[in-house]
Design an enzyme around this catalytic site. Structure first.
Site, short mmCIF file in Angstrom:
data_model
loop_
_atom_site.label_atom_id
_atom_site.label_comp_id
_atom_site.label_asym_id
_atom_site.label_seq_id
_atom_site.Cartn_x
_atom_site.Cartn_y
_atom_site.Cartn_z
N ARG A 326 0.83 -1.21 0.00
CA ARG A 326 0.00 0.00 0.00
C ARG A 326 0.87 1.26 0.00
O ARG A 326 0.51 2.27 -0.60
CB ARG A 326 -0.98 0.00 1.17
CG ARG A 326 -2.07 1.05 1.06
CD ARG A 326 -3.13 0.91 2.15
NE ARG A 326 -4.22 0.04 1.78
CZ ARG A 326 -5.31 0.42 1.09
NH1 ARG A 326 -5.45 1.67 0.71
NH2 ARG A 326 -6.24 -0.45 0.80
N GLU A 728 -9.92 5.87 7.21
CA GLU A 728 -8.49 6.17 7.16
C GLU A 728 -8.11 7.44 6.41
O GLU A 728 -7.18 8.15 6.83
CB GLU A 728 -7.73 4.99 6.53
CG GLU A 728 -7.78 3.72 7.35
CD GLU A 728 -7.32 2.53 6.54
OE1 GLU A 728 -8.06 2.10 5.63
OE2 GLU A 728 -6.21 2.04 6.80
N1 MTE Z 1 -12.39 5.20 14.61
C1 MTE Z 1 -12.45 4.89 15.92
N2 MTE Z 1 -13.21 5.63 16.73
N3 MTE Z 1 -11.73 3.84 16.44
C2 MTE Z 1 -10.92 3.07 15.64
O1 MTE Z 1 -10.29 2.13 16.12
N4 MTE Z 1 -10.03 2.68 13.36
C3 MTE Z 1 -9.73 3.27 12.05
C4 MTE Z 1 -10.99 3.93 11.47
N5 MTE Z 1 -11.60 4.79 12.46
C5 MTE Z 1 -10.82 3.39 14.25
C6 MTE Z 1 -11.62 4.47 13.77
C7 MTE Z 1 -9.24 2.32 11.07
S1 MTE Z 1 -7.60 1.93 11.07
C8 MTE Z 1 -10.05 1.77 10.11
S2 MTE Z 1 -9.44 0.74 8.91
C9 MTE Z 1 -11.49 2.04 10.08
O2 MTE Z 1 -11.91 2.91 11.14
C10 MTE Z 1 -12.23 0.70 10.19
O3 MTE Z 1 -13.60 0.85 10.24
P1 MTE Z 1 -14.52 1.11 8.96
O4 MTE Z 1 -13.99 0.28 7.86
O5 MTE Z 1 -15.86 0.68 9.42
O6 MTE Z 1 -14.42 2.58 8.68
N1 HPA Z 2 -5.81 -2.50 4.49
C1 HPA Z 2 -5.99 -2.83 5.77
N2 HPA Z 2 -5.83 -4.05 6.23
C2 HPA Z 2 -5.46 -5.00 5.37
C3 HPA Z 2 -5.24 -4.71 4.02
C4 HPA Z 2 -5.43 -3.39 3.56
O1 HPA Z 2 -5.26 -3.07 2.37
N3 HPA Z 2 -4.86 -5.86 3.43
C5 HPA Z 2 -4.86 -6.79 4.41
N4 HPA Z 2 -5.21 -6.29 5.58
MO1 MOS Z 3 -7.23 -0.05 9.51
S1 MOS Z 3 -5.20 0.18 9.59
O1 MOS Z 3 -7.15 -0.78 7.92
O2 MOS Z 3 -7.42 -1.32 10.62
#
Ligand code: MTE
Ligand code: HPA
Ligand code: MOS
Length: 769
Positions: A326, A728
């Site tokens: 990534r 993210e």
């Molecule tokens: N928001 C909160 N409050 N707590 C979390 O741990 N994790 C982040 C983001 N926002 C997180 C957060 C990360 S790393 C990801 S990948 C996404 O939330 C995962 O959730 P989603 O795919 O439902 O957005």
């Molecule tokens: N993003 C987050 N988590 C993951 C991914 C990615 O692209 N691939 C495998 N685990």
């Molecule tokens: Mo988020 S780093 O893809 O859990």
């Protein structure tokens, strides 16, 4: 611009339709009232044992012996669990299969878990774990990525992506610049630490409560470690107190350790890491080291780039492969690189095994290119924003990435223009220059940086999800899906989607704990795609129930099923009208199936793992931030003064939650690039392993001027509700903070600026030397 709407009170009845309403998080009241259950709140089963890990005190060495006699004689101690007790494969079932459950004959980092002590209380276990004596013959450790490259020490093979003829382009360039950069890692600092609670059930089965983003993976790891079938293990997660990527794989270790102990001792076992141990045991964001040479013309257009990124992966592969992929996929950020070579080293070192963290390598890919573009601007005496604009992807040409994906949805030209105007960028540029000319000690800086972030798991097969929708005879609805709730509001959004699909009020829908016994084989809730995947699967499940009900009404009313409309808690046919509850009861009595499953897989994506080319992402999420900072050139201290953000979430499913994600992501990114510093000693001990020395942002660090607006257009791809993922992408908007700090430093000293991240006071001062 679209200002996010006013929030709704947590007690208020939700409007219909529920989607697009700024509803509070479904657990908001329970969170603040203290009634939301985290794993440590689950009433303990009688006889529960508490586990504490025995940690390596040496970064690299041969483990000659483990003396547990003193520990086992301590009060409350019931026994230990070491590598010799493992019933099946001593290695975890990770992708690379390179990580022992407990250290075998070598130790590979300080904090590596050698075994567990089990006792009646947590404190007894923790005290006894410290009394275990390890006999280790020390070997030389490798601690940094640069040392690892020199020693050719890698967890996975190096990957190179090339396009065009970068060597020729560099030789022919009007200008070239070369540089190096170091960017640090980041501790997740989830408020709820890593925890698992394993409960033995009858006939060799287990139920495990795990604070995890990936229950199915924990289940798979536990079953593999025990030599059991997966069907004998259920993993459940109601919610996490934050994950941020740190519970994508790392949580699996707790779950495996607790499960092995539960089976050996025939007792329920809880393992909750002490915060300092959490720092020492678990992986973090990957620190990166960069070397680059860039060629460009008088206008600031990049004509050639050679970039080497060396990631410090720690002692095992974990998720380093996809994280580094990534990083490669995001080294362009928003810019067309015609002739480019990117070399990505995945370095093996004697520190924690680094892992997923919000952005998943994206931040590490983007930051170096942003640094290069502002270096070019300073070299040519241009405004960095003009150089950034000069290099943006085009809409009809110059729109294919270095990994051969066409950028079809680019909105950055109008988005940046709008933010440039609304933040008053040009006028403030002049004002700051005048202010700096008169201020010898305090210097201000400004930067406007974009984000283009690819949405989908890079491993294509992860992009699938399942859900179950149950309608009970009283008309209430229960949803279960493969995703996990970590505070990001996934369950709220899924409930909104299902409520609208069935035309029932939001309050009729309850989303239950992630449970491997309900939806199997679910992907991690990660890659920001929780709602895209699980929201769609739940929507499809609800749709199937609705379609059966529509057919039922149509058969009775003599109309077509498409003529039956579900809204506001009612079903309407051309000549009939009935309350949802009545319809559901009638349908049940006519033996109509009132529940269904749903399944979704992301369309259009594919890529070749060997060459990293194809279309790894369904779409891109965009945004831009304009940040103003001030630095004190005598102490190196800094402050973020003003932040303006314009961010693209497509058609927002929940603007209140999306706003929270943008704010939280930005501030977390700010922490990564300013105050959060991981310091390993020369012996490989993490010196910053507690909040006393590891500084995450506090409420006082949030800028007073913090204005966020949402881009008004829907996702052009067919994504759930026209939305875009939000978890993210906003994290990387914080690169504008670091770029503004470099801008301030440039005003102070003139010329090129090297400012390694995090830009602590020390790093800012160094940049001025
Ligand atoms: N928001 C909160 N409050 N707590 C979390 O741990 N994790 C982040 C983001 N926002 C997180 C957060 C990360 S790393 C990801 S990948 C996404 O939330 C995962 O959730 P989603 O795919 O439902 O957005
Ligand atoms: N993003 C987050 N988590 C993951 C991914 C990615 O692209 N691939 C495998 N685990
Ligand atoms: Mo988020 S780093 O893809 O859990």
């Amino acid at each position: 611009m679209n200002a996010p709407g006013k929030f709704l009170d947590a007690g208020a009845e939700a409007p219909a339709p529920a989607m697009a309403a700024p509803l509070p998080h479904e657990s908001a009241r329970a969170h603040v009232a203290g009634s939301a259950t985290y794993i440590d709140d689950i009433p303990e089963i009688k006889g529960t044992l508490h586990a504490a890990p025995i940690l390596s005190t040496v970064a690299h060495g041969r483990l000659r012996g483990v003396d547990t006699r003193a520990a086992e004689a301590m009060p409350g101690v019931r026994g230990v669990l070491l590598a010799r007790d493992l019933p099946a494969d001593p290695l975890l079932a990770t992708f690379a299969h390179d990580e022992p459950i407990f250290a075998l004959d070598t130790v590979e980092h300080i904090g590596q878990v050698v075994g567990l002590v089990l006792a009646d209380t947590t404190m007894q276990a923790r005290r006894a774990a410290r009394a275990v004596k390890l006999d280790i013959e020390e070997l030389a450790p490798i601690l940094t990525a640069r040392e690892a490259v020199a020693a050719q020490s890698f967890v996975l093979p190096t990957v190179t992506v090339r396009r065009g003829e970068p060597e020729r382009a560099l030789a022919a360039a009007q200008h070239t610049l070369s540089g190096e950069l170091e960017v640090g890692g980041q501790e997740h600092f989830y408020l709820e630490g890593q925890v698992a609670y394993a409960m033995p059930l009858e006939q060799n089965q287990l139920r495990v409560h795990s604070s995890t983003q990936h229950p199915a993976e924990a289940q798979h790891w536990i079953a593999h470690a025990l030599g059991w079938p997966s069907s004998s293990v259920v993993v459940e997660c109601r919610r996490m107190g934050g994950g941020f990527g740190g519970k994508e794989t790392q949580s699996g270790h707790m779950a495996v350790w607790a499960s092995l102990a539960a089976v050996k001792f025939g007792r329920a076992v809880k393992l909750h890491l002490d915060r300092d141990d959490d720092f020492l045991v678990t992986g973090k964001r990957h620190p990166f080291s960069y070397d680059y040479t860039v060629g460009f013309d008088d206008s600031g257009l990049v004509t050639g780039l050679k970039l080497t990124m060396a990631a410090n992966c720690g002692f095992s592969a974990d998720l380093s492969g996809p994280v580094c992929d990534r990083a490669v996929f995001h080294a362009d950020n928003a810019y067309f690189l015609s002739d480019v070579e990117i070399v990505s080293h995945r370095c093996k070192t004697n520190v924690q095994s680094q892992t997923a963290f919000r952005g998943f390598g994206g931040p590490q890919g983007m930051i170096v290119t942003e640094a290069i573009l502002s270096d070019i601007a300073r070299h040519l005496g241009l405004d960095p924003l003009d150089v950034r604009k000069r290099n943006l992807y085009g809409t009809t040409q110059r729109n294919v990435t270095h990994y051969r994906m066409r950028v079809e949805d680019n909105i950055l030209h109008p988005l940046i223009a709008q933010l440039e105007a609304s933040s008053d960028y040009r006028a403030r540029r002049g004002e700051i220059a005048r202010w700096n000319a008169k201020s010898p000690v305090i210097k201000r800086g400004l930067a406007l940086t974009p984000v283009k972030f690819g949405i989908s798991f890079t491993a294509t097969f992860f992009n699938q999800a399942g859900a179950l929708v149950h309608v009970y005879t009283d008309g209430s609805v229960q949803v279960n899906h493969g995703g996990t709730e970590m505070g990001q509001g996934l369950n709220t959004k899924v409930a909104q989607i299902v409520a609208d699909e069935l035309g029932v009020p939001f309050s009729r829908v309850r989303v239950t704990a992630a449970d491997t016994g309900k939806v199997p084989n679910a992907s991690a809730t990660a890659a920001s795609s929780g709602t895209d995947l699980n929201g769609r699967a739940a929507q499809f499940a609800a749709r199937r129930v609705r379609e059966r009900l529509a057919q039922f009404v149509a058969d009775k009313q003599g109309c077509r099923p498409e003529q039956v409309v579900f809204a506001n808690g009612h079903a309407r046919a051309p000549d009939a009208h009935m309350a949802w509850e009545q319809l559901v009861d009638d349908a049940f009595k006519s033996r109509i199936q009132l529940w269904s499953d749903g399944f979704y897989k992301t369309p259009k994506i594919h890529y070749d793992k060997a060459t990293l080319t194809g279309r790894p992402f369904f779409y891109f999420a965009y945004g831009a931030a304009c940040t103003e900072v001030a630095i004190d050139t005598l102490t190196g201290e800094s402050r973020v003064l003003k932040v303006d953000i314009l961010h693209d979430v497509g058609r927002s499913i929940n603007p209140a939650i999306d706003l929270g994600q943008i704010e939280g992501g930005f501030v977390q990114g700010m922490g990564w690039l300013t105050t959060e510093q991981l310091v390993w000693t020369g012996k490989g001990a993490l010196a910053t392993h507690a909040p006393s020395t590891y500084k995450i942002p506090t409420a006082g660090d949030v800028p007073e001027h913090f204005r966020i607006a949402l881009w008004p257009e829907a996702n052009p791809e067919d994504n759930v509700g026209g939305s875009k993922a939000v978890g993210e992408p906003p994290f990387m908007l914080a690169i504008s903070v670091w770029e503004a700090l470099r801008d301030a430093a440039a005003s102070a000293r003139g010329g090129a600026v090297r400012m390694d991240a995090p830009a602590t006071a020390e790093s800012v001062l160094k940049s001025l030397a």
